[in-house]
Write a protein that holds these residues in place. Structure first.
Motif, PDB file in Angstrom:
ATOM      1  N   ASN A 214      -5.256   6.575   4.964  1.00  0.00           N
ATOM      2  CA  ASN A 214      -6.597   6.882   4.480  1.00  0.00           C
ATOM      3  C   ASN A 214      -6.787   8.395   4.375  1.00  0.00           C
ATOM      4  O   ASN A 214      -7.789   8.965   4.824  1.00  0.00           O
ATOM      5  N   ASP A 215      -5.789   9.032   3.778  1.00  0.00           N
ATOM      6  CA  ASP A 215      -5.766  10.486   3.630  1.00  0.00           C
ATOM      7  C   ASP A 215      -5.281  10.786   2.214  1.00  0.00           C
ATOM      8  O   ASP A 215      -4.083  10.720   1.935  1.00  0.00           O
TER       9      ASP A 215
ATOM     10  N   GLU B 159      -2.861   5.469   1.209  1.00  0.00           N
ATOM     11  CA  GLU B 159      -3.800   4.379   1.491  1.00  0.00           C
ATOM     12  C   GLU B 159      -3.730   3.972   2.961  1.00  0.00           C
ATOM     13  O   GLU B 159      -4.762   3.758   3.604  1.00  0.00           O
TER      14      GLU B 159
ATOM     15  N   LYS C  52       0.840  -1.199   0.000  1.00  0.00           N
ATOM     16  CA  LYS C  52       0.000   0.000   0.000  1.00  0.00           C
ATOM     17  C   LYS C  52       0.876   1.251   0.000  1.00  0.00           C
ATOM     18  O   LYS C  52       2.041   1.219   0.371  1.00  0.00           O
TER      19      LYS C  52
END
Length: 135
Positions: free
Chosen positions: A13-14, A10, A6
């Motif tokens: 989560n931003d 990711e 990732k």
């Protein structure tokens, strides 16, 4: 999915919005580097992100693991190494995580002879002092 598969954006989560123009080249590079899977980041990209304290909780363990495997691993792009730049990493990384600071110093101590043989005892001493000051 393994964490290294990732990107920083990711994992955090931003997702920063793309822009037509960026205030500086550095901001644009950091924005783009955050989109690259951890396993695909090059040394110079990781160094840039850590100097800016971006994604440090994901990147520092990778740096320490790679330095433990090869203390003077060089980037294929520009020849940069973690060892030669670790003293430039944001001190906030180590202030937030004293255990990480300790692990970094332990690695530098563990590799002292190898580092001194590669870059000299004076440079080793400067790197160690600068890291010690970051706590």
């Amino acid at each position: 999915m393994e964490q290294k598969e990732k990107s920083i954006q990711e994992l955090e989560n931003d997702f920063w919005p793309d822009q037509n123009e960026y205030p500086t080249g550095l901001v644009e590079r950091c924005h783009n580097y955050r989109k690259i899977k951890l396993k695909d980041l090059q040394i110079h990209q990781i160094i840039t992100l850590l100097i800016q304290d971006i994604g440090s909780e994901y990147l520092m363990p990778i740096v320490l693991e790679r330095m433990d495997n090869n203390i003077l691993e060089e980037d294929d792009y520009d020849g940069s190494s973690f060892l030669e730049n670790i003293d430039l990493f944001s001190e906030e990384i180590f202030k937030r995580n004293p255990e990480l600071h300790k692990e970094t110093l332990n690695l530098i101590d563990k590799k002292q002879t190898e580092i001194e043989n590669l870059i000299g005892w004076k440079r080793y001493g400067r790197i160690k002092r600068k890291i010690e000051e970051k706590k």
